[in-house]
Scaffold this motif. Sequence first.
Motif, PDB file in Angstrom:
ATOM      1  N   LYS A 194      -4.674  -4.807   4.022  1.00 31.06           N
ATOM      2  CA  LYS A 194      -3.492  -4.320   3.306  1.00 31.06           C
ATOM      3  C   LYS A 194      -2.539  -3.727   4.323  1.00 31.06           C
TER       4      LYS A 194
ATOM      5  N   ALA B  83      -6.590   8.882  -1.724  1.00 29.87           N
ATOM      6  CA  ALA B  83      -6.721   7.433  -1.840  1.00 29.87           C
ATOM      7  C   ALA B  83      -8.022   7.018  -2.521  1.00 29.87           C
ATOM      8  N   PRO B  84      -7.921   6.418  -3.695  1.00 30.02           N
ATOM      9  CA  PRO B  84      -9.138   5.969  -4.388  1.00 30.02           C
ATOM     10  C   PRO B  84      -9.916   4.941  -3.568  1.00 30.02           C
ATOM     11  N   CYS B  85      -9.217   4.111  -2.819  1.00 27.16           N
ATOM     12  CA  CYS B  85      -9.895   3.079  -2.027  1.00 27.16           C
ATOM     13  C   CYS B  85     -10.816   3.710  -0.989  1.00 27.16           C
TER      14      CYS B  85
ATOM     15  N   CYS C  50      -8.197   0.348  -6.197  1.00 27.35           N
ATOM     16  CA  CYS C  50      -6.777   0.587  -5.906  1.00 27.35           C
ATOM     17  C   CYS C  50      -5.931   0.345  -7.156  1.00 27.35           C
ATOM     18  N   PRO C  51      -5.255   1.380  -7.655  1.00 30.68           N
ATOM     19  CA  PRO C  51      -4.470   1.219  -8.885  1.00 30.68           C
ATOM     20  C   PRO C  51      -3.207   0.397  -8.660  1.00 30.68           C
ATOM     21  N   TYR C  52      -2.847   0.156  -7.414  1.00 23.18           N
ATOM     22  CA  TYR C  52      -1.598  -0.549  -7.123  1.00 23.18           C
ATOM     23  C   TYR C  52      -1.825  -2.026  -6.815  1.00 23.18           C
TER      24      TYR C  52
ATOM     25  N   VAL D 283      -3.306   5.162   5.625  1.00 19.70           N
ATOM     26  CA  VAL D 283      -4.578   4.663   5.084  1.00 19.70           C
ATOM     27  C   VAL D 283      -4.823   3.306   5.725  1.00 19.70           C
TER      28      VAL D 283
ATOM     29  N   VAL E 292      -2.962  -3.772  -4.249  1.00 18.48           N
ATOM     30  CA  VAL E 292      -2.329  -4.252  -3.019  1.00 18.48           C
ATOM     31  C   VAL E 292      -3.348  -4.681  -1.960  1.00 18.48           C
ATOM     32  N   ARG E 293      -4.621  -4.570  -2.300  1.00 15.11           N
ATOM     33  CA  ARG E 293      -5.645  -4.965  -1.319  1.00 15.11           C
ATOM     34  C   ARG E 293      -6.127  -6.380  -1.595  1.00 15.11           C
TER      35      ARG E 293
ATOM     36  N   CYS F 118       0.838  -1.201   0.000  1.00 11.69           N
ATOM     37  CA  CYS F 118       0.000   0.000   0.000  1.00 11.69           C
ATOM     38  C   CYS F 118       0.871   1.249   0.000  1.00 11.69           C
ATOM     39  N   GLN F 119       0.490   2.215  -0.830  1.00 13.88           N
ATOM     40  CA  GLN F 119       1.271   3.439  -1.021  1.00 13.88           C
ATOM     41  C   GLN F 119       0.802   4.553  -0.087  1.00 13.88           C
ATOM     42  N   HIS F 120      -0.208   4.278   0.689  1.00 14.40           N
ATOM     43  CA  HIS F 120      -0.769   5.282   1.598  1.00 14.40           C
ATOM     44  C   HIS F 120      -1.015   6.594   0.874  1.00 14.40           C
ATOM     45  N   CYS F 121      -1.779   6.466  -0.212  1.00 12.78           N
ATOM     46  CA  CYS F 121      -2.091   7.611  -1.076  1.00 12.78           C
ATOM     47  C   CYS F 121      -2.716   8.752  -0.273  1.00 12.78           C
TER      48      CYS F 121
HETATM   49  S1  SF4 Z   1      -4.932   0.577  -0.891  1.00 10.87           S
HETATM   50 FE1  SF4 Z   1      -4.280   1.257  -2.926  1.00 10.87          FE
HETATM   51  S2  SF4 Z   1      -5.485   3.110  -3.319  1.00 10.87           S
HETATM   52 FE2  SF4 Z   1      -5.674   2.701  -1.148  1.00 10.87          FE
HETATM   53  S3  SF4 Z   1      -4.047   3.959  -0.231  1.00 10.87           S
HETATM   54 FE3  SF4 Z   1      -3.174   1.920  -0.574  1.00 10.87          FE
HETATM   55  S4  SF4 Z   1      -2.217   2.017  -2.586  1.00 10.87           S
HETATM   56 FE4  SF4 Z   1      -3.565   3.811  -2.424  1.00 10.87          FE
END
Ligand code: SF4
Lengths: 230, 153
Positions: free
Chosen positions: A158, A105-107, A142-144, A125, A146-147, A99-102
């Motif tokens: 995540k 955050a789209p999630c 989530c574009p990455y 996040v 990771v969930r 997780c990138q901790h956007c």
């Molecule tokens: S789960 Fe995905 S979208 Fe949500 S904060 Fe982490 S990397 Fe970003």
Amino acid sequence: MQVSKRQFLKGVGALLAGVSVYGATRTPQANSLLQPEKESELKYAMVHDENACIGCNACVQACREVNHIPEDVTRVKIERKGPFGEYPDQSYRFSRVSCQHCEAAPCVRVCPTGAAYIDKETGIVAVNSDRCVGCQYCIAACPYQVRYIHPETRTADKCDFCQQSRLAQGLQPACVEACPTKALTFGNLKDPESDLVKLLKTRPSYRAKVDLGTRPKLFHIQTIDGEIML
Amino acid sequence: MCQITPCTTLLLSVLTLGLVGLAPNALAADELASRSCIKCHKRNGQLEGIHASPGLAILCQDCHGPKGSHPKKGSTIMTFGPDSPFSAQQRGAVCLTCHDHQALGEVEWTHNVHANRLGCDQCHRLHPEADPMLSLDTQQHSQLCIGCHQVEQ
Ligand code: SF4
Ligand code: SF4
């Protein structure tokens, strides 16, 4: 007093508009939009130095153990590419996927129950598994990628920088402590004296998929040896 | 459904006798040499693992080279392990006469990154029944990396 049909309709319209504004301001998202709170002094982030990483997966296993992650899923992966070069002088490249901790955050945005949230104190996040209904919207958003759905709790899970399992006790995330080569640096982006900020100011780094506007907080220091990859 | 009937026992004993009967004449000179190693190296010379399978017919000198003046001075006998005077590359080269580096790299990527840095004998053991490297779980695998790659705190 006579109320004309026109006046009556006007009144009902105003009432409806009022109710809907009231409803909108009560959602947590609108709350944060309308009345910005005092900014927290903490904003956690992580750097993965791909030059130091040896792909040993000690981080993955430490996470598994500390956060009780079953075998068939994981919060962190080390992606390996290679081999590059000619035998017997070959190398690999490693990249952390978690997780990138956007910041945007789209999630969190798509979660219908508020289970996915950004902790205002730390910028982490996280998932409130009591609220999660397992609809998997966040997994799709989530574009990455990771969930995942935790096979035991049946809720989304995540990386949360070990928020509950270690940070709460004043410890570094499990992966950071386990890494034998100090490839992982965790810290406060807002503290100019932190190792994290010092590292980011001295080494060029990149983040994944920034063009999506997610503003991720997982930084990577790119491997410098070997050929330039396209 | 495998039972030892008197018939198979007979067959077995005939075979064994046949082999024993044949042995002295059929033994090649180098196999005899290999047997003479064991006279001294009873304890550290037994080959038990997969390399001992009869199909491979590996002899001591296949890996350790000809006896030469061993155990006297000036011996050029090939040795392995931490006390070996040979370089990692020289020791690895012995294994690579049979093993293909590409195949090794495909089975386990870490072979590739240590190819000119470590000798095979620094991780693998082939005399004992089981090579510890073949039964590593993911955790032990990582621990092995950490054993050498740990940097100062
Ligand atoms: S789960 Fe995905 S979208 Fe949500 S904060 Fe982490 S990397 Fe970003
Ligand atoms: S523990 Fe460190 S060196 Fe090992 S794979 Fe993870 S980041 Fe890389």
